[in-house]
Motif scaffolding. Structure first.
Motif, PDB file in Angstrom:
ATOM      1  N   ASN A 204       0.824  -1.211   0.000  1.00 56.23           N
ATOM      2  CA  ASN A 204       0.000   0.000   0.000  1.00 56.23           C
ATOM      3  C   ASN A 204       0.852   1.252   0.000  1.00 56.23           C
ATOM      4  O   ASN A 204       0.506   2.259  -0.641  1.00 56.23           O
ATOM      5  CB  ASN A 204      -0.919   0.015   1.224  1.00 56.23           C
ATOM      6  N   TRP A 207       3.478   1.191  -3.542  1.00 55.27           N
ATOM      7  CA  TRP A 207       2.969   1.043  -4.902  1.00 55.27           C
ATOM      8  C   TRP A 207       3.070   2.338  -5.709  1.00 55.27           C
ATOM      9  O   TRP A 207       3.708   2.387  -6.765  1.00 55.27           O
ATOM     10  CB  TRP A 207       1.525   0.543  -4.895  1.00 55.27           C
ATOM     11  N   TRP A 208       2.449   3.412  -5.228  1.00 56.17           N
ATOM     12  CA  TRP A 208       2.425   4.634  -6.027  1.00 56.17           C
ATOM     13  C   TRP A 208       3.804   5.268  -6.195  1.00 56.17           C
ATOM     14  O   TRP A 208       4.139   5.739  -7.301  1.00 56.17           O
ATOM     15  CB  TRP A 208       1.418   5.625  -5.438  1.00 56.17           C
ATOM     16  N   VAL A 211       5.359   3.398  -8.996  1.00 57.20           N
ATOM     17  CA  VAL A 211       4.755   3.744 -10.288  1.00 57.20           C
ATOM     18  C   VAL A 211       5.321   5.077 -10.800  1.00 57.20           C
ATOM     19  O   VAL A 211       5.515   5.263 -12.008  1.00 57.20           O
ATOM     20  CB  VAL A 211       3.215   3.813 -10.168  1.00 57.20           C
ATOM     21  N   MET A 212       5.607   5.984  -9.880  1.00 59.35           N
ATOM     22  CA  MET A 212       6.144   7.289 -10.279  1.00 59.35           C
ATOM     23  C   MET A 212       7.650   7.259 -10.546  1.00 59.35           C
ATOM     24  O   MET A 212       8.231   8.262 -10.979  1.00 59.35           O
ATOM     25  CB  MET A 212       5.816   8.337  -9.212  1.00 59.35           C
ATOM     26  N   ARG A 241       6.036   3.004 -17.770  1.00 57.77           N
ATOM     27  CA  ARG A 241       5.102   2.861 -16.652  1.00 57.77           C
ATOM     28  C   ARG A 241       4.038   1.792 -16.964  1.00 57.77           C
ATOM     29  O   ARG A 241       3.695   0.963 -16.128  1.00 57.77           O
ATOM     30  CB  ARG A 241       4.455   4.218 -16.350  1.00 57.77           C
ATOM     31  N   ASP A 261      -5.227   0.518  -5.965  1.00 58.61           N
ATOM     32  CA  ASP A 261      -5.673   1.401  -7.038  1.00 58.61           C
ATOM     33  C   ASP A 261      -7.085   0.984  -7.440  1.00 58.61           C
ATOM     34  O   ASP A 261      -7.259  -0.009  -8.162  1.00 58.61           O
ATOM     35  CB  ASP A 261      -4.727   1.305  -8.230  1.00 58.61           C
ATOM     36  N   GLU A 277      -4.555   7.697 -11.691  1.00 56.87           N
ATOM     37  CA  GLU A 277      -3.539   8.741 -11.823  1.00 56.87           C
ATOM     38  C   GLU A 277      -2.739   8.863 -10.531  1.00 56.87           C
ATOM     39  O   GLU A 277      -3.308   9.021  -9.450  1.00 56.87           O
ATOM     40  CB  GLU A 277      -4.207  10.079 -12.145  1.00 56.87           C
ATOM     41  N   PRO A 278      -1.411   8.767 -10.607  1.00 56.07           N
ATOM     42  CA  PRO A 278      -0.594   8.988  -9.404  1.00 56.07           C
ATOM     43  C   PRO A 278      -0.762  10.402  -8.864  1.00 56.07           C
ATOM     44  O   PRO A 278      -1.245  11.302  -9.567  1.00 56.07           O
ATOM     45  CB  PRO A 278       0.834   8.751  -9.904  1.00 56.07           C
ATOM     46  N   ASP A 279      -0.345  10.611  -7.638  1.00 62.58           N
ATOM     47  CA  ASP A 279      -0.376  11.935  -7.027  1.00 62.58           C
ATOM     48  C   ASP A 279       0.877  12.690  -7.468  1.00 62.58           C
ATOM     49  O   ASP A 279       1.926  12.618  -6.828  1.00 62.58           O
ATOM     50  CB  ASP A 279      -0.424  11.806  -5.497  1.00 62.58           C
ATOM     51  N   TRP A 280       0.756  13.426  -8.565  1.00 66.46           N
ATOM     52  CA  TRP A 280       1.928  14.098  -9.119  1.00 66.46           C
ATOM     53  C   TRP A 280       2.399  15.252  -8.248  1.00 66.46           C
ATOM     54  O   TRP A 280       3.582  15.617  -8.274  1.00 66.46           O
ATOM     55  CB  TRP A 280       1.641  14.575 -10.533  1.00 66.46           C
TER      56      TRP A 280
END
Length: 331
Positions: A204, A207-208, A211-212, A241, A261, A277-280
């Protein structure tokens, strides 16, 4: 043969018919798949781009030792300690390979180190997250090194020879690291419910950020288009990605873990996974130095540099004495 206009990022790059003759000749060599070597003529911008990318890659390998080194004394078994120690040593070696590759372009290792310690140079934002449990070490190996492999395998075919050759060994060792991480999580997921919960919690949180790891969206990338024209990069950030997610989701299913996700689903039409969408904003904040462990990581490197000053001084003094001894022996 002329290169096509490439506009995969925020900047448009020129086709060869818009270039000066020497630039066009250089681009033609790239297009023909000829490796560029250190003594070859190359545009200053090509050299600077490589120094930036390779040095940041090297910094990432060095800083990347810190989250895992935190667990060297706390790994659950002697075998796990030995494996983790070997992995951390590998990361140090990767940094040395890459610093050496950057030096072939005329970069100074001292200058590269100074840029890292001053905060001027960047490194992968993923290493500014904390390792809270043993499962995090598994998540780093499986997710972070898995993302690194996706990014780095194409570099083995990049246009600059020393960088491409250095990456062959790096990628082989990263594959071992990825399997090591997956094995840790597999052991946890087949253990007690508490252990599986710990594995899910690590997924958890990692992961993001993983991904970024492939960089900003193509639309926000200022370097992708030119790097692809020069074949320093062979795929865009978004392409990498997508490949990472397609590869990793089935592995999570095998472990019995849930990707955090809610938008993740298989798309029959495209043959790929759709994802959220990732948290850019988080990505850019961490990159700018505001991540959970940015200051801690940088301070650890500063402390190590200052603590090792006596070693560098002793090595320099020894190197200075050796020629004198040879001269005395010859006399």
């Amino acid at each position: 043969m002329y290169a096509q206009n490439v506009d995969t990022g925020a900047k448009r790059v020129r086709s060869t018919d818009e270039m000066a003759p020497d630039e066009a000749a250089f681009q033609a060599r790239i297009d023909e798949g000829i490796k560029i070597e250190p003594k070859d003529e190359m545009p200053d911008a090509y050299r600077k781009t490589l120094v930036r990318q390779i040095s940041q890659h090297a910094h990432s390998e060095i800083v990347g030792q810190l989250p895992e080194g935190n667990w060297l004394t706390r790994a659950p078994t002697l075998e796990r300690k030995l494996i983790l120690l070997a992995k951390v040593q590998d990361e140090a070696g990767h940094g040395l390979y890459l610093y050496s590759a950057a030096e072939t372009l005329g970069a100074s290792r001292d200058d590269m180190q100074a840029d890292l310690l001053s905060g001027k140079a960047k490194y992968s934002s993923i290493f500014n997250y904390p390792t809270l449990t043993w499962a995090d070490i598994g998540a780093i190996g499986w997710l972070v090194d898995g993302a690194a492999i996706i990014n780095q395998i194409p570099i083995c075919r990049c246009s600059y020879g020393p960088y491409a050759r250095a990456m062959v060994r790096v990628c082989k060792e990263e594959s071992f690291h990825q399997r090591q991480g997956f094995d840790i999580l597999h052991k946890l997921c087949t253990g007690t419910q508490e252990q599986k919960d710990m594995a899910q919690d690590a997924l958890n949180r990692w992961w993001w950020p993983s991904v970024m790891m492939h960089g900003p969206r193509d639309a926000d990338s200022v370097n992708t288009a030119q790097s692809m024209q020069w074949k320093i990069k062979l795929f865009t950030n978004d392409e990498l990605r997508q490949k990472y997610i397609d590869q990793t989701v089935p592995q999570a299913d095998f472990l019995g873990l849930t990707i955090p996700d809610p938008d993740l689903k298989w798309n029959e039409e495209t043959g790929h996974y759709d994802f959220g969408e990732p948290d850019w904003d988080e990505f850019w904040n961490v990159l700018k130095g505001y991540g959970p462990c940015n200051q801690e990581r940088l301070q650890a490197r500063i402390d190590a540099h200052e603590g090792g000053a006596w070693v560098r001084e002793a090595a320099a003094a020894h190197a200075e004495k050796r020629p004198r001894r040879r001269e005395a022996a010859a006399a």
